[in-house]
Design an enzyme around this catalytic site. Structure first.
Site, mmCIF file in Angstrom:
data_model
loop_
_atom_site.group_PDB
_atom_site.id
_atom_site.type_symbol
_atom_site.label_atom_id
_atom_site.label_comp_id
_atom_site.label_asym_id
_atom_site.label_seq_id
_atom_site.Cartn_x
_atom_site.Cartn_y
_atom_site.Cartn_z
ATOM 1 N NE ARG A 52 -20.427 8.963 13.003
ATOM 2 C CZ ARG A 52 -21.753 9.096 12.910
ATOM 3 N NH1 ARG A 52 -22.366 9.003 11.748
ATOM 4 N NH2 ARG A 52 -22.481 9.325 13.984
ATOM 5 C CE1 TYR A 104 0.532 -3.646 4.028
ATOM 6 C CE2 TYR A 104 -1.798 -3.813 4.534
ATOM 7 C CZ TYR A 104 -0.521 -3.447 4.894
ATOM 8 O OH TYR A 104 -0.300 -2.887 6.129
ATOM 9 C CG ASP A 176 -3.899 -0.899 -2.233
ATOM 10 O OD1 ASP A 176 -3.277 0.178 -2.380
ATOM 11 O OD2 ASP A 176 -3.879 -1.563 -1.180
ATOM 12 C CE LYS A 201 1.747 2.098 4.423
ATOM 13 N NZ LYS A 201 1.092 0.970 3.801
HETATM 14 C C1 LIG Z 1 0.007 0.066 4.151
HETATM 15 C C2 LIG Z 1 -0.860 -0.470 3.105
HETATM 16 C C3 LIG Z 1 -2.231 -0.699 3.335
HETATM 17 C C4 LIG Z 1 -2.869 -0.466 4.677
HETATM 18 O O1 LIG Z 1 -2.853 0.879 5.046
HETATM 19 P P1 LIG Z 1 -2.835 1.379 6.582
HETATM 20 O O2 LIG Z 1 -2.784 2.869 6.421
HETATM 21 O O3 LIG Z 1 -1.621 0.796 7.227
HETATM 22 O O4 LIG Z 1 -4.079 0.893 7.218
HETATM 23 C C5 LIG Z 1 -2.991 -1.176 2.288
HETATM 24 N N1 LIG Z 1 -2.445 -1.444 1.085
HETATM 25 C C6 LIG Z 1 -1.144 -1.252 0.827
HETATM 26 C C7 LIG Z 1 -0.596 -1.554 -0.511
HETATM 27 C C8 LIG Z 1 -0.306 -0.767 1.825
HETATM 28 O O5 LIG Z 1 0.996 -0.602 1.582
#
Ligand SMILES: *Cc1c(COP(=O)(O)O)cnc(C)c1O
Length: 386
Positions: A52, A104, A176, A201
């Site tokens: 962890r 998001y 983000d 992603k």
């Molecule tokens: C998918 C996504 C998230 C969340 O990520 P997870 O891996 O699904 O928890 C946050 N911000 C954006 C822009 C995303 O496309």
């Protein structure tokens, strides 16, 4: 470790993992699938004690992400939301956050339905308007939270402007950076304090992991994020880190192809009589066209569009697609189509969606790495009136 010259992005993506492995010279960082590490003596370890707190496979990914984002340190989390949850805990009860209205859906839900209950305050503004951001600043404002490219409308935020506003007021900035990935845009180089990712992603890119990441601009922030990661237990598993690191090594070449395929799809949709509006920052008609040209190396793989004919046309399109799959998520090898109003952005109230511009006839595409002619032929047949 050998001292290396500053490498270009493509090279850094492959050579920032600390390899080859000191034990046997493995060129790929081994998967240290272990919970704990044996002490050599009381108080003496080889640098790790419990997975962890830290794990060598995770470290290989974290170091690579730090280099690619141009930050001081990287951290790998179980999901993008775990990364966000950890970062928002840099704040405390009573603090105020300014974020953007076209956020998001999951982030909006974390802020409005979870963190608000713990005494954080949120205001959602149009991040394209400096005046709106400045007007929202209150004495207890501590953080500006943006998405470098918003989802699903693909607005491109002027990170230089946002970082400038924050610096003047001493606010912490979070970007983000999931949609462009660090290959297209590196917010820390524009003065942002923390870059956040859903590695699910583009960074992983192969539709086989959920993961998250944070890269910090300073060592002081790195210490605080490491403390929270360990205290909250939000870190990624070694196997997921191993997979994401493998994905990251081909990020540049994948992003180039995502860019090309998406540009061609956007141009095709813009001319199609069954389509009323196309959102892609690579199109001159998109409000983010100029800023994207200034900030980004290509416009990414996401394209959204509105179909003529309302919900009937939306349903017909989504049932007819064959190469595209009807699914949430984005940024992978497979092309996906989804309906934000009932899927990715369903957690946002309908009135708020309307205000932001997410209409019921909006469809979002994640353009994958298939041959672009197959993608366009699929869209053409799915858009054909019955
Ligand atoms: C998918 C996504 C998230 C969340 O990520 P997870 O891996 O699904 O928890 C946050 N911000 C954006 C822009 C995303 O496309």
């Amino acid at each position: 470790m050998k001292k290396k010259r500053r490498m270009r992005f493509e090279t850094a993506a492959i050579h920032s993992d600390g390899g080859p492995d000191p034990a046997y010279g493995a060129i790929v960082p081994p998967l240290y699938q272990t919970s704990t590490f044996v002490f050599e003596d009381i108080g003496k370890t080889k640098g790790y004690d419990y997975s962890r707190s830290g794990n060598p496979t995770r470290k290989a990914l974290e170091d690579t992400l730090a280099v690619l984002e141009g930050g001081k340190a990287g951290f790998a989390f179980a999901t993008g939301m775990a990364a966000e949850t950890t970062v928002i805990h840099l704040l405390k009860q009573g603090d105020h956050v300014i974020s953007q209205q076209d956020l998001y859906g999951g982030t909006y839900r974390l802020f409005e339905s979870v963190m608000k209950c713990f005494g954080l305050e949120f205001t959602f503004v149009d991040m394209g308007k400096r005046g709106e951001i400045e007007a929202a600043i209150k004495p207890n404002t501590r953080m500006l939270w943006i998405e470098t490219i918003s989802n699903p409308l693909l607005n491109v935020v002027d990170v230089d402007m946002v970082a400038g506003v924050a610096k003047k007021r001493g606010l912490l900035t979070v970007a983000d950076n999931t949609l462009p990935s660090p290959y297209l845009l590196r917010p820390i180089e524009h003065g942002i304090d923390l870059a956040v990712h859903s590695t699910t992603k583009y960074l992983n890119g192969h539709c086989d992991v959920v993961g998250g990441a944070v890269v910090t601009a300073t060592n002081e922030l790195a210490e605080r994020v490491q403390f929270l990661l360990n205290a909250m237990g939000t870190c990624a598993s070694p196997f997921d880190c191993w997979l994401v690191l493998r994905g990251v090594k081909t990020l540049p070449i994948r992003m180039e192809q995502h860019n090309k395929n998406a540009m061609a799809v956007a141009a095709f949709l813009e001319k199609h009589p069954g389509v009323t509006k196309v959102y892609y920052p690579g199109l001159k008609s998109h409000p983010g066209y100029k800023i994207a040209g200034k900030l980004m190396k290509g416009c990414g793989g996401m394209v959204s569009f509105e179909v003529k004919g309302g919900m009937y046309a939306v349903n017909s399109f989504l049932r007819k697609i064959r190469v595209f799959s009807l699914a949430e998520s984005l940024g992978g090898i497979d092309s996906l189509a989804e309906h934000p109003a009932t899927m990715s952005h369903a957690s946002m109230p309908a009135s708020f969606r309307r205000k932001v511009g997410i209409t019921d006839d909006l469809i979002r595409l994640s353009i994958g790495l298939e041959h672009v002619d197959d993608l366009i032929e699929d869209l053409a047949q799915a858009l054909k009136p019955a």
